[in-house]
Design an enzyme around this catalytic site. Structure first.
Site, PDB file in Angstrom:
ATOM      1  N   CYS A 147       3.030   0.562  10.033  1.00 24.79           N
ATOM      2  CA  CYS A 147       2.481   2.034   9.723  1.00 24.79           C
ATOM      3  C   CYS A 147       3.044   3.185  10.486  1.00 24.79           C
ATOM      4  O   CYS A 147       3.242   2.800  11.805  1.00 24.79           O
ATOM      5  CB  CYS A 147       1.035   2.046   9.985  1.00 24.79           C
ATOM      6  SG  CYS A 147       0.043   3.551   9.610  1.00 24.79           S
ATOM      7  N   LEU A 148       3.332   4.300  10.016  1.00 21.04           N
ATOM      8  CA  LEU A 148       4.073   5.339  10.842  1.00 21.04           C
ATOM      9  C   LEU A 148       3.085   5.766  11.824  1.00 21.04           C
ATOM     10  O   LEU A 148       3.506   6.388  13.004  1.00 21.04           O
ATOM     11  CB  LEU A 148       4.204   6.551   9.686  1.00 21.04           C
ATOM     12  CG  LEU A 148       5.305   6.136   8.878  1.00 21.04           C
ATOM     13  CD1 LEU A 148       5.567   7.186   7.789  1.00 21.04           C
ATOM     14  CD2 LEU A 148       6.777   5.915   9.326  1.00 21.04           C
ATOM     15  N   HIS A 165      -2.522   0.244   1.148  1.00 25.14           N
ATOM     16  CA  HIS A 165      -2.537   0.557   2.588  1.00 25.14           C
ATOM     17  C   HIS A 165      -2.708   2.045   2.629  1.00 25.14           C
ATOM     18  O   HIS A 165      -3.524   2.502   3.571  1.00 25.14           O
ATOM     19  CB  HIS A 165      -1.145   0.404   3.207  1.00 25.14           C
ATOM     20  CG  HIS A 165      -0.732   0.719   4.450  1.00 25.14           C
ATOM     21  ND1 HIS A 165      -0.599  -0.149   5.482  1.00 25.14           N
ATOM     22  CD2 HIS A 165      -0.613   1.808   5.044  1.00 25.14           C
ATOM     23  CE1 HIS A 165      -0.398   0.482   6.754  1.00 25.14           C
ATOM     24  NE2 HIS A 165      -0.575   1.814   6.267  1.00 25.14           N
ATOM     25  N   GLU A 166      -1.890   3.023   1.723  1.00 29.69           N
ATOM     26  CA  GLU A 166      -1.969   4.336   1.726  1.00 29.69           C
ATOM     27  C   GLU A 166      -3.582   4.723   1.408  1.00 29.69           C
ATOM     28  O   GLU A 166      -4.110   5.747   1.682  1.00 29.69           O
ATOM     29  CB  GLU A 166      -1.144   5.058   1.019  1.00 29.69           C
ATOM     30  CG  GLU A 166       0.259   4.635   1.152  1.00 29.69           C
ATOM     31  CD  GLU A 166       0.525   4.970   2.831  1.00 29.69           C
ATOM     32  OE1 GLU A 166      -0.084   5.658   3.431  1.00 29.69           O
ATOM     33  OE2 GLU A 166       1.395   4.262   3.285  1.00 29.69           O
ATOM     34  N   GLN A 179      -2.275  11.254   7.792  1.00 24.74           N
ATOM     35  CA  GLN A 179      -1.336  10.888   8.745  1.00 24.74           C
ATOM     36  C   GLN A 179      -0.774  12.099   9.256  1.00 24.74           C
ATOM     37  O   GLN A 179       0.216  12.074  10.050  1.00 24.74           O
ATOM     38  CB  GLN A 179      -0.372   9.865   8.162  1.00 24.74           C
ATOM     39  CG  GLN A 179      -0.709   8.436   7.786  1.00 24.74           C
ATOM     40  CD  GLN A 179      -0.122   7.560   7.557  1.00 24.74           C
ATOM     41  OE1 GLN A 179       0.057   7.667   6.359  1.00 24.74           O
ATOM     42  NE2 GLN A 179       0.623   6.800   8.496  1.00 24.74           N
ATOM     43  N   HIS A 183      -6.116   4.421   3.867  1.00 23.99           N
ATOM     44  CA  HIS A 183      -5.946   5.699   5.012  1.00 23.99           C
ATOM     45  C   HIS A 183      -6.807   6.880   4.605  1.00 23.99           C
ATOM     46  O   HIS A 183      -7.429   7.428   5.404  1.00 23.99           O
ATOM     47  CB  HIS A 183      -4.278   6.461   5.034  1.00 23.99           C
ATOM     48  CG  HIS A 183      -3.610   5.674   6.204  1.00 23.99           C
ATOM     49  ND1 HIS A 183      -4.058   5.662   7.231  1.00 23.99           N
ATOM     50  CD2 HIS A 183      -2.246   5.067   5.949  1.00 23.99           C
ATOM     51  CE1 HIS A 183      -3.000   5.106   8.192  1.00 23.99           C
ATOM     52  NE2 HIS A 183      -2.046   4.754   7.194  1.00 23.99           N
ATOM     53  N   GLY A 223       5.621   4.963   2.450  1.00 22.41           N
ATOM     54  CA  GLY A 223       4.161   5.634   1.917  1.00 22.41           C
ATOM     55  C   GLY A 223       3.650   6.295   3.257  1.00 22.41           C
ATOM     56  O   GLY A 223       4.171   6.351   4.341  1.00 22.41           O
TER      57      GLY A 223
END
Length: 164
Positions: free
Chosen positions: A90-91, A132-133, A51, A136, A46
Site C-alpha cells: 500500500c502506498l 483494497h481501495e 490517501q 480505504h 490503485g
C-alpha cells in the site's frame, strides 16, 4: 494535474470512513486527475482519495492497459464469491507487504466522472485491487488483515516461489 502528497499511516484520515460524493464538480474531476498522476508517479495500481488527504468516496484502479482505468465514485461491492490469499502492499504503508485473504470474484457498482452508473465484474488481482481501495474508503486497512508479513527484501523471491 498536480502530484499530491500521499498520507502515511498512522494519519487518522486512513481509518475514518470517507464521505459520499453528492455532486461531481470541477474539483472532483481535478481530484481524479491528480490522484491518477500521483498513483502513476508512485508506481501504484490503485489509490483512494483518503490517501491524498480527501475524505471522499473516490478510488482509482489501473492494473495495466488491458484491464483499463477505473475511476470510481461512491463504489460499493454488491456481491462477492470465493476466497484467495495473495500479497499486497500500500502506498500509505511504504515497505510493508503481507498476504491477505480476499474474495476471488466481486461485482462493484460505481459512478464514473460523467455521472454514469456501472456494474463491473472482476476476478483475480483486479478484484483484489478493487477490494483494497474500497476498504480505504471505509476506513479499513490491509495491515489489519495481514496473515503473513513479508520482508521487502524477500518480496521478489516470495512472488517467484508462488508463481506471481
Amino acid at each position: 494535474m498536480a502530484l499530491l502528497p500521499i498520507v502515511q499511516y498512522p494519519d487518522d484520515i486512513l481509518e475514518t470512513p470517507a464521505s459520499e460524493v453528492t455532486e461531481i464538480t470541477d474539483e472532483t474531476l481535478q481530484l481524479l486527475a491528480d490522484m491518477y498522476q500521483t498513483m502513476v508517479e508512485n508506481d501504484g495500481i490503485g489509490i483512494a482519495a483518503p490517501q491524498v488527504n480527501h475524505s471522499l468516496r473516490i478510488a482509482i484502479v489501473e492494473l495495466d492497459e488491458e484491464s483499463g482505468l477505473f475511476e470510481m465514485i461512491n463504489p460499493e461491492i454488491i456481491s462477492q464469491e470465493g476466497s484467495s490469499i495473495d500479497v499486497e502492499g500500500c502506498l500509505s504503508f511504504p515497505g510493508v507487504y503481507g498476504t491477505v485473504d480476499r474474495a476471488d470474484y466481486i461485482v462493484v457498482r460505481f459512478t464514473d466522472r460523467f455521472g454514469d452508473e456501472y456494474e463491473v465484474e472482476a476476478d483475480g488481482y483486479l478484484a483484489r485491487a478493487f477490494q483494497h481501495e474500497i476498504e480505504h474508503l471505509d476506513g479499513k486497512l490491509f495491515t489489519d488483515k495481514i496473515i503473513e508479513h513479508i520482508d521487502p527484501q524477500d518480496l521478489e523471491s516470495y512472488m517467484e516461489e508462488h508463481g506471481e
